[in-house]
Design an enzyme around this catalytic site. Sequence first.
Site, short mmCIF file in Angstrom:
data_model
loop_
_atom_site.label_atom_id
_atom_site.label_comp_id
_atom_site.label_asym_id
_atom_site.label_seq_id
_atom_site.Cartn_x
_atom_site.Cartn_y
_atom_site.Cartn_z
CG ASN A 9 24.50 -51.25 -25.15
OD1 ASN A 9 23.38 -50.83 -25.45
ND2 ASN A 9 24.68 -52.43 -24.55
CD1 TRP A 10 24.34 -44.45 -25.15
CD2 TRP A 10 22.47 -43.35 -25.71
NE1 TRP A 10 24.72 -43.30 -25.78
CE2 TRP A 10 23.60 -42.60 -26.14
CE3 TRP A 10 21.20 -42.85 -25.97
CZ2 TRP A 10 23.46 -41.37 -26.81
CZ3 TRP A 10 21.08 -41.63 -26.63
CH2 TRP A 10 22.20 -40.91 -27.03
CE LYS A 11 24.66 -51.93 -20.77
NZ LYS A 11 25.12 -52.95 -19.85
CG HIS A 96 24.27 -56.71 -24.60
ND1 HIS A 96 24.01 -57.01 -23.28
CD2 HIS A 96 25.25 -55.78 -24.61
CE1 HIS A 96 24.80 -56.27 -22.51
NE2 HIS A 96 25.58 -55.52 -23.29
CD GLU A 98 22.77 -55.68 -20.11
OE1 GLU A 98 22.13 -54.89 -20.83
OE2 GLU A 98 23.78 -55.34 -19.47
CD GLU A 168 29.68 -56.19 -24.57
OE1 GLU A 168 30.00 -55.03 -24.39
OE2 GLU A 168 28.50 -56.60 -24.49
N GLY A 174 29.19 -53.94 -16.53
CA GLY A 174 28.49 -53.16 -15.51
C GLY A 174 28.96 -53.46 -14.10
CB SER A 214 33.93 -52.34 -16.41
OG SER A 214 32.78 -52.87 -15.80
N GLY A 236 28.00 -48.09 -19.47
CA GLY A 236 27.90 -46.99 -18.51
C GLY A 236 28.64 -45.73 -18.94
C1 PEP Z 1 27.76 -53.35 -22.33
O1 PEP Z 1 26.65 -53.37 -21.84
O2 PEP Z 1 27.92 -53.69 -23.50
C2 PEP Z 1 28.88 -52.92 -21.48
C3 PEP Z 1 30.09 -53.19 -21.85
O3 PEP Z 1 28.55 -52.26 -20.32
P1 PEP Z 1 29.57 -51.54 -19.30
O4 PEP Z 1 30.54 -50.75 -20.13
O5 PEP Z 1 28.71 -50.68 -18.44
O6 PEP Z 1 30.26 -52.63 -18.54
#
Ligand code: PEP
Length: 253
Positions: A9-11, A96, A98, A168, A174, A214, A236
Site C-alpha cells: 500500500n504505497w499510500k 483503510h 486512514e 490492521e 506506520g 509495520s 512503508g
Molecule cells: C498500511 O498502511 O496498511 C500499513 C500496514 O502501513 P505500515 O506497514 O507502514 O505500518
Amino acid sequence: MRKNIIAGNWKMNTTLPEGLALAKGLNEALKGKTPNCDVVIGTPFTHLASIAAAIDTTKIGVAAENCADQEKGAYTGEVSAAMVASTGAKYVILGHSERRAYYHETAEILKTKVGLALANGLTPIFCIGEVLEEREAGTHFEVVDGQIKDSLFELSPADFGKIVLAYEPVWAIGTGKTATSDQAEEMHAHIRATLAAKFGNQLADDCTILYGGSMNAGNAKELVSKPNVDGGLIGGASLSVENFMPIIEAFDK
Ligand code: PEP
C-alpha cells in the site's frame, strides 16, 4: 484453499516516474521466480494505468487505494470503481484506517464502495482494526466484529467469497510497533470464527486474512508462519524493492 497474498500500500507516496520505476523494479526482481504467494501493489489512482501496462499483471496484481461510493456522474474529483477497473487494476483497498479517520468513511459508505467494487469485478481488500484505546479497553474483538458485520454481512455468500480481509491494528500502522504474531493469530482466528458463524465453515476457511501494521523483512516470516495469517498488507516497507522482496519471500520454504 485460501490464497496467500502480500500486498503493498504505497499510500500518497511516489510521483508517477518514481512509482513506475518501483513497479518495474519489482517486476524485474520477480522475473524467473514463482513466489508462494500472490503479489499485489496498491498505488495512487494516477499511476494505475501506466503501471498495469508496464508490468506483468499475471504476476503482480494492481490495486487502487480507494474508490468512490457513487457509480458515476457529478462527483468532482472522485474516481469510480468502473474507472479503476478500466485501468487494468484488479483490486481495491477499502476501509483503510486512514480513510476511516481522515475522510470520515463510515461503515455505510464502505458497504456501498464494496458493492460497487464487486459489481465492477474488483477484489476488495477490506481493512479492519482497532485503535489503541480499544485494545487497551479490551474491546478489540467487538470493534473488529462490528466493522465486518456493518459493512460485509449483507453480502451474498458468493460475493463474500470474493473479499480479502486485512486486519490492521491502527496502533501498529506506520508506528514500527508490530502486533506480536500471537496477537495477530488470536485476532485472525477470532475473525474466522465470526465469519464461520455467519457464512459457514467453508467460506470462513477460504477467506484470505492479511495482517497489516509495520510488517517488514524482519518480522514477516514469523507472522505468516501462523496458521490464520495468510499474508500482509504492507505500507512503508512496500516502497522499495529491497524491503518488499524479502516479505514476499517470507512464504518460501
Ligand atoms: C498500511 O498502511 O496498511 C500499513 C500496514 O502501513 P505500515 O506497514 O507502514 O505500518
